[in-house]
Design a protein around this motif. Sequence first.
Motif, short mmCIF file in Angstrom:
data_model
loop_
_atom_site.label_atom_id
_atom_site.label_comp_id
_atom_site.label_asym_id
_atom_site.label_seq_id
_atom_site.Cartn_x
_atom_site.Cartn_y
_atom_site.Cartn_z
N PRO A 69 -6.98 7.31 -6.07
CA PRO A 69 -6.17 8.36 -6.69
C PRO A 69 -5.53 9.30 -5.67
O PRO A 69 -4.39 9.75 -5.86
CB PRO A 69 -7.16 9.10 -7.59
N LEU A 70 -6.26 9.60 -4.59
CA LEU A 70 -5.71 10.49 -3.56
C LEU A 70 -4.49 9.86 -2.90
O LEU A 70 -3.45 10.51 -2.74
CB LEU A 70 -6.80 10.77 -2.52
N ARG A 71 -4.60 8.60 -2.55
CA ARG A 71 -3.48 7.94 -1.88
C ARG A 71 -2.30 7.75 -2.83
O ARG A 71 -1.13 7.81 -2.42
CB ARG A 71 -3.92 6.59 -1.29
N HIS A 112 0.81 -1.22 0.00
CA HIS A 112 0.00 0.00 0.00
C HIS A 112 0.85 1.28 0.00
O HIS A 112 1.99 1.26 0.46
CB HIS A 112 -0.86 0.07 1.27
N PRO A 113 0.26 2.40 -0.42
CA PRO A 113 0.86 3.70 -0.12
C PRO A 113 1.03 3.81 1.41
O PRO A 113 0.15 3.38 2.16
CB PRO A 113 -0.19 4.69 -0.62
N SER A 146 3.79 13.17 4.18
CA SER A 146 3.14 13.40 2.89
C SER A 146 1.78 12.72 2.80
O SER A 146 0.96 13.09 1.96
CB SER A 146 4.03 12.88 1.75
N HIS A 147 1.55 11.74 3.65
CA HIS A 147 0.27 11.01 3.64
C HIS A 147 -0.74 11.77 4.50
O HIS A 147 -1.26 11.25 5.50
CB HIS A 147 0.48 9.57 4.11
N SER A 172 -13.81 6.81 5.45
CA SER A 172 -14.77 7.87 5.12
C SER A 172 -14.77 8.23 3.64
O SER A 172 -15.55 9.09 3.23
CB SER A 172 -14.48 9.11 5.95
N LEU A 173 -13.90 7.59 2.84
CA LEU A 173 -13.83 7.91 1.41
C LEU A 173 -14.18 6.69 0.57
O LEU A 173 -13.72 5.58 0.85
CB LEU A 173 -12.42 8.39 1.03
#
Length: 237
Positions: free
Chosen positions: A69-71, A25-26, A198-199, A61-62
């Motif tokens: 894409p955000l991660r 994972h990111p 950054s996360h 929550s997303l």
Amino acid sequence: MTTTPEILPDLDTSDIARVLIVVAHPDDAEYGLSCAVDQWTRAGVEVAYLLLTHGEAGIRSLDPAECGPLRAEEQRRACEAVGVSDLTLLDHPDGQMVYGLDLRRDIARRIREFRPDTVITANFELEAYGTFNQADHRAVGLATVDAVRDADNPWIFSDPDLEAWKVTRLLIVNAGEPTHRMLIDAAAVQAGIASLSSHVRYLEELPNHPKPDVFIPKMLEQPDGQPAVQFRVFDPV
């Protein structure tokens, strides 16, 4: 009677030139390992990341369609913080990966493409980090171990466009029983803090998560006071 904590032998990094980091994972590479990455990239070592998912199930929550894409973008920023531009994200399902041929094939392919001397993955033991390790971590870690061997066998996942490739060493970062440590300088510590920081959106979802500028130095603590990243080191056969 008290015992003196063991000081691990220093990892010989003198012949490390190309490193492939394989995680699920990111953010998985940002818990200490990215400090070592920064130190390597500043020394001219080529480092590439392979993430098997976009981490799309990582923020409750997303919706995954928004979260993935955000991660991925947060991971790009985390890579930039430690001098890495080679980032590959695959589309295996976050939270639902199962050890098998598809994982081994994808990792072996990237090994043959990038041709690293060193492959690194994260702790994949059942019990890790004071609890039970996440399922994707376990699947990806085991698949990485096997893919290192697969990549060296021309008759496994044969590809006429990619030659077999033998990795010199396999490192497991934050293993339960590390064998070596890599000493980290102050600049690398700060870069590692920046990479985890950054996360942003991911950490917002974890209000009890320690602040990166506290957590990372704590992770790197050694009995002699020198910050270091710990690895279990294997020479693939």
